[in-house]
Write a protein that holds these residues in place. Structure first.
Motif, PDB file in Angstrom:
ATOM      1  N   TYR A 349       0.829  -1.209   0.000  1.00  0.00           N
ATOM      2  CA  TYR A 349       0.000   0.000   0.000  1.00  0.00           C
ATOM      3  C   TYR A 349       0.862   1.258   0.000  1.00  0.00           C
ATOM      4  N   GLN A 350       2.078   1.160   0.536  1.00  0.00           N
ATOM      5  CA  GLN A 350       2.953   2.331   0.604  1.00  0.00           C
ATOM      6  C   GLN A 350       3.526   2.715  -0.761  1.00  0.00           C
ATOM      7  N   SER A 351       3.294   1.879  -1.768  1.00  0.00           N
ATOM      8  CA  SER A 351       3.706   2.231  -3.137  1.00  0.00           C
ATOM      9  C   SER A 351       2.629   3.003  -3.875  1.00  0.00           C
ATOM     10  N   VAL A 352       1.423   3.039  -3.306  1.00  0.00           N
ATOM     11  CA  VAL A 352       0.297   3.660  -4.011  1.00  0.00           C
ATOM     12  C   VAL A 352       0.487   5.164  -4.134  1.00  0.00           C
ATOM     13  N   ASN A 353       0.875   5.828  -3.031  1.00  0.00           N
ATOM     14  CA  ASN A 353       1.030   7.287  -3.074  1.00  0.00           C
ATOM     15  C   ASN A 353       2.068   7.754  -4.098  1.00  0.00           C
ATOM     16  N   PRO A 354       3.304   7.215  -4.087  1.00  0.00           N
ATOM     17  CA  PRO A 354       4.261   7.664  -5.107  1.00  0.00           C
ATOM     18  C   PRO A 354       3.808   7.352  -6.523  1.00  0.00           C
ATOM     19  N   LEU A 355       3.047   6.254  -6.697  1.00  0.00           N
ATOM     20  CA  LEU A 355       2.517   5.941  -8.027  1.00  0.00           C
ATOM     21  C   LEU A 355       1.522   7.014  -8.470  1.00  0.00           C
ATOM     22  N   TRP A 356       0.637   7.417  -7.567  1.00  0.00           N
ATOM     23  CA  TRP A 356      -0.314   8.482  -7.887  1.00  0.00           C
ATOM     24  C   TRP A 356       0.414   9.794  -8.155  1.00  0.00           C
ATOM     25  N   ILE A 357       1.467  10.087  -7.399  1.00  0.00           N
ATOM     26  CA  ILE A 357       2.220  11.334  -7.606  1.00  0.00           C
ATOM     27  C   ILE A 357       2.827  11.363  -9.004  1.00  0.00           C
ATOM     28  N   MET A 402     -13.671   1.653   7.725  1.00  0.00           N
ATOM     29  CA  MET A 402     -13.449   1.332   9.134  1.00  0.00           C
ATOM     30  C   MET A 402     -14.725   0.794   9.773  1.00  0.00           C
ATOM     31  N   ALA A 403     -15.872   1.393   9.411  1.00  0.00           N
ATOM     32  CA  ALA A 403     -17.159   0.930   9.943  1.00  0.00           C
ATOM     33  C   ALA A 403     -17.564  -0.421   9.355  1.00  0.00           C
ATOM     34  N   MET A 404     -17.157  -0.661   8.107  1.00  0.00           N
ATOM     35  CA  MET A 404     -17.505  -1.923   7.438  1.00  0.00           C
ATOM     36  C   MET A 404     -16.695  -3.104   7.970  1.00  0.00           C
ATOM     37  N   ALA A 405     -15.450  -2.844   8.404  1.00  0.00           N
ATOM     38  CA  ALA A 405     -14.534  -3.919   8.799  1.00  0.00           C
ATOM     39  C   ALA A 405     -14.769  -4.306  10.257  1.00  0.00           C
ATOM     40  N   THR A 406     -15.858  -4.991  10.486  1.00  0.00           N
ATOM     41  CA  THR A 406     -16.178  -5.456  11.839  1.00  0.00           C
ATOM     42  C   THR A 406     -15.937  -6.954  11.940  1.00  0.00           C
ATOM     43  N   GLY A 407     -15.491  -7.396  13.109  1.00  0.00           N
ATOM     44  CA  GLY A 407     -15.230  -8.815  13.300  1.00  0.00           C
ATOM     45  C   GLY A 407     -14.154  -9.311  12.352  1.00  0.00           C
ATOM     46  N   ASP A 408     -14.476 -10.394  11.638  1.00  0.00           N
ATOM     47  CA  ASP A 408     -13.524 -10.964  10.676  1.00  0.00           C
ATOM     48  C   ASP A 408     -13.730 -10.430   9.261  1.00  0.00           C
ATOM     49  N   THR A 409     -14.651  -9.480   9.099  1.00  0.00           N
ATOM     50  CA  THR A 409     -14.919  -8.909   7.775  1.00  0.00           C
ATOM     51  C   THR A 409     -13.769  -8.018   7.335  1.00  0.00           C
ATOM     52  N   LYS A 410     -13.305  -8.243   6.125  1.00  0.00           N
ATOM     53  CA  LYS A 410     -12.228  -7.414   5.569  1.00  0.00           C
ATOM     54  C   LYS A 410     -12.736  -6.702   4.325  1.00  0.00           C
ATOM     55  N   VAL A 411     -12.297  -5.448   4.165  1.00  0.00           N
ATOM     56  CA  VAL A 411     -12.787  -4.611   3.066  1.00  0.00           C
ATOM     57  C   VAL A 411     -11.886  -4.738   1.847  1.00  0.00           C
ATOM     58  N   SER A 412     -12.373  -4.246   0.740  1.00  0.00           N
ATOM     59  CA  SER A 412     -11.600  -4.279  -0.505  1.00  0.00           C
ATOM     60  C   SER A 412     -10.400  -3.343  -0.428  1.00  0.00           C
ATOM     61  N   PRO A 413      -9.261  -3.741  -1.001  1.00  0.00           N
ATOM     62  CA  PRO A 413      -8.091  -2.845  -1.053  1.00  0.00           C
ATOM     63  C   PRO A 413      -8.359  -1.545  -1.795  1.00  0.00           C
ATOM     64  N   MET A 414      -9.376  -1.545  -2.661  1.00  0.00           N
ATOM     65  CA  MET A 414      -9.662  -0.345  -3.452  1.00  0.00           C
ATOM     66  C   MET A 414     -10.086   0.829  -2.579  1.00  0.00           C
ATOM     67  N   TRP A 415     -10.588   0.557  -1.380  1.00  0.00           N
ATOM     68  CA  TRP A 415     -10.896   1.666  -0.475  1.00  0.00           C
ATOM     69  C   TRP A 415      -9.627   2.461  -0.164  1.00  0.00           C
ATOM     70  N   LEU A 416      -8.569   1.751   0.181  1.00  0.00           N
ATOM     71  CA  LEU A 416      -7.321   2.441   0.516  1.00  0.00           C
ATOM     72  C   LEU A 416      -6.702   3.094  -0.710  1.00  0.00           C
ATOM     73  N   VAL A 417      -6.797   2.433  -1.859  1.00  0.00           N
ATOM     74  CA  VAL A 417      -6.275   3.020  -3.094  1.00  0.00           C
ATOM     75  C   VAL A 417      -6.973   4.350  -3.378  1.00  0.00           C
ATOM     76  N   GLY A 418      -8.297   4.369  -3.193  1.00  0.00           N
ATOM     77  CA  GLY A 418      -9.053   5.606  -3.417  1.00  0.00           C
ATOM     78  C   GLY A 418      -8.712   6.691  -2.416  1.00  0.00           C
ATOM     79  N   ILE A 419      -8.526   6.303  -1.149  1.00  0.00           N
ATOM     80  CA  ILE A 419      -8.175   7.285  -0.116  1.00  0.00           C
ATOM     81  C   ILE A 419      -6.808   7.885  -0.392  1.00  0.00           C
ATOM     82  N   TYR A 420      -5.854   7.046  -0.789  1.00  0.00           N
ATOM     83  CA  TYR A 420      -4.519   7.559  -1.128  1.00  0.00           C
ATOM     84  C   TYR A 420      -4.592   8.492  -2.340  1.00  0.00           C
ATOM     85  N   LEU A 421      -5.511   8.228  -3.263  1.00  0.00           N
ATOM     86  CA  LEU A 421      -5.686   9.113  -4.423  1.00  0.00           C
ATOM     87  C   LEU A 421      -6.117  10.506  -3.968  1.00  0.00           C
ATOM     88  N   ILE A 422      -7.119  10.567  -3.078  1.00  0.00           N
ATOM     89  CA  ILE A 422      -7.599  11.868  -2.587  1.00  0.00           C
ATOM     90  C   ILE A 422      -6.473  12.596  -1.852  1.00  0.00           C
TER      91      ILE A 422
END
Length: 510
Positions: A349-357, A402-422
């Protein structure tokens, strides 16, 4: 990146560089500094991608089934240490520039700093808490020494500030930073997270070794000015500095000896004082400049206006740098490690920001010029407001997964990709403009020091994050993330509301 070599350029001869070949039309020395910085950033961002994950590995904050062998710390302590580390890197950029100007000269300072960084990564490669903190301190020290001086040497390659190639040269240099930052998590992160943390840290040392080797081989292409000490310390000044330094060292050693011998020492005895120092120094430096009676009324007005930008930048970096701590831990524990059937370690995930830059920087630069030709380009204050609102929006969006990831539920990586884009768009609105306005608003007396003051905004922001973590605030909770998002948006709104007042304080600077 391939090197473009052309015939001798008459303008390069004016810089004093011995080589007549060019690097994409720029002095040949830029290739040396480009590669050195690329490998240094490779080592820096590779270790940074591993840092919070290594700190929580083996503890309750780590993901189930993840590799052990870390320091088993809580998420709060991990965030505090990560934030303090970044804060110290930027805080030490000021004394790093001072060493280049007064003691060793830029070229020697960069050589020594590279050796210190390499030693730091090798120390991190040793198991145990003691080597870890020693290695972290060495990397922070070396990075601070290198940061200001290598940029200074890029400037030395050109024939003064009016050389038409100068801005382009820094743009090429900036690309080297992002290439190294993009590749590091993919290589060092994969090895460290999947095979051995300490082997990952050793790879970071190897990256710095390649950068140092490149620098030593290509040093003949640099401007001779880079070897000069612009304003050497006098004998009296050197004695005074050594006396003061040793005095503070003795006081600190005596204090911590008492703390250790009385059995009261905990990690917070080290973290809290460093955090407080990181908050006090930026304020003290700004007050010292602002209260200088030698400054003209115009300079005083500009410094008052600059404080608005400084505070705004501190709020921005407080949230932005959590991309490597709070968001990194979330990505490790709450986001799926698979996308389109392809598995990957969370350090990627730490490669996403420099890629967007790299993808967006040219587009946004073109966009600003397009608006400027139509007299519609936003002012500096409006760009700052945009950056703050965008970083706030990114954390409002972060609340959803963060609200979606309850218990053992894991969210899509695209959420973080989109947040890093913003966040990247926000960074490109604020960071380049902040660097530019710092140089423009700097009083002549503090021309060289003001760039270090800009970096202190990062220190202040990261130390605020650290202080919150040390105070027991759960930065991984939706409540505090929402509050941080609201703070950034309110700060952006305040800058926009008072834009005319701030613009008036800026005088002739736009």
């Amino acid at each position: 990146m391939a090197t473009s070599l052309t015939k001798k350029d008459a303008r390069e001869r004016a810089t004093g560089a011995p080589s007549g070949r060019t690097f994409f039309g720029h002095p040949r020395g830029l290739a040396t500094l480009f590669m050195t910085e690329m490998w240094e950033r490779f080592s820096f961002y590779g270790m940074r991608a591993l840092l919070p994950l290594y700190l929580i590995a083996g503890g309750p904050a780590a993901d189930k089934g993840s590799q052990g062998g870390g320091l088993a710390m809580t998420a709060a302590t991990s965030t505090a240490i990560y934030s303090i580390y970044l804060a110290m890197v930027y805080l030490l950029a000021m004394p790093g520039g001072w060493f280049g100007d007064r003691v060793w000269g830029p070229r020697k300072t960069v050589t020594i700093s590279a050796v210190i960084i390499m030693a730091g990564h090798l120390t991190l490669a040793l198991p145990g808490e003691g080597p870890f903190f020693g290695g972290l301190a060495l990397v922070a020290l070396g990075s601070g020494l290198l940061k200001a001086n290598i940029s200074t040497m890029v400037g030395h390659l050109y024939d003064g500030p009016d050389d038409p190639r100068r801005d382009g040269g820094f743009t090429v240099f900036y690309m080297g930073i992002n290439i190294g930052a993009f590749a590091a998590p993919l290589v060092i992160g994969t090895v460290g997270q999947n095979y051995s943390w300490h082997l990952g840290f050793a790879l970071a040392a190897a990256g710095m070794a390649l950068g140092l080797l490149q620098f030593l081989i290509g040093t003949r292409h640099l401007n001779p000015r880079s070897s000069e000490v612009p304003k050497p310390l006098s004998r009296a000044e050197r004695t005074s500095v050594l006396r003061k330094g040793l005095s503070w060292l003795v006081v600190a050693a005596a204090f911590y000896s008492v703390v250790v011998l009385t059995g009261t020492y905990t990690l917070n005895w080290a973290l809290v004082p460093i955090t407080v120092i990181g908050l006090v120094i930026p304020v003290a430096v700004l007050l010292r400049i602002k209260r200088d009676r030698e400054l003209s009324d115009s300079d005083q007005s500009k410094m008052t206006g600059y404080i608005w930008f400084f505070v705004a930048a501190a709020v921005f970096w407080m949230i932005y740098d959590q991309g490597g701590s709070t968001m990194s831990i979330f990505g490790d524990t709450k986001a799926s490690g698979e996308l389109f059937g392809f598995g990957f370690p969370s350090s990627w995930y730490q490669s996403v920001n420099p890629l967007w830059i790299m993808a967006l920087a040219p587009v946004m630069a073109w966009g600003w010029m397009w608006l400027a030709r139509r007299n519609q380009e936003p002012s500096t204050t409006v760009k700052f407001a945009m950056g703050l609102v965008l970083i706030g929006v990114s954390f409002f969006v972060f609340v959803v997964p963060m609200a979606m990831a309850t218990g053992d539920t894991k969210v899509s990586p695209m959420w973080l990709v989109g947040i890093y884009l913003i966040q990247t768009v926000g960074e490109l609105c604020l960071s380049p403009v902040g660097l530019s306005v710092t140089t423009k608003m700097a009083p002549a007396k503090y021309g060289s020091q003001m760039m270090g003051v800009w970096f202190l905004a990062v220190t202040a922001g990261d130390c605020t994050t650290s202080l919150l973590s040390l105070a027991g605030v759960d930065l991984n909770g939706t409540g505090i993330v929402t509050m941080e998002a609201a703070l950034a948006c309110l700060a952006g709104y305040a800058i926009w509301m008072y834009r005319k007042r701030v613009t008036a304080l800026m005088g002739d600077v736009r």
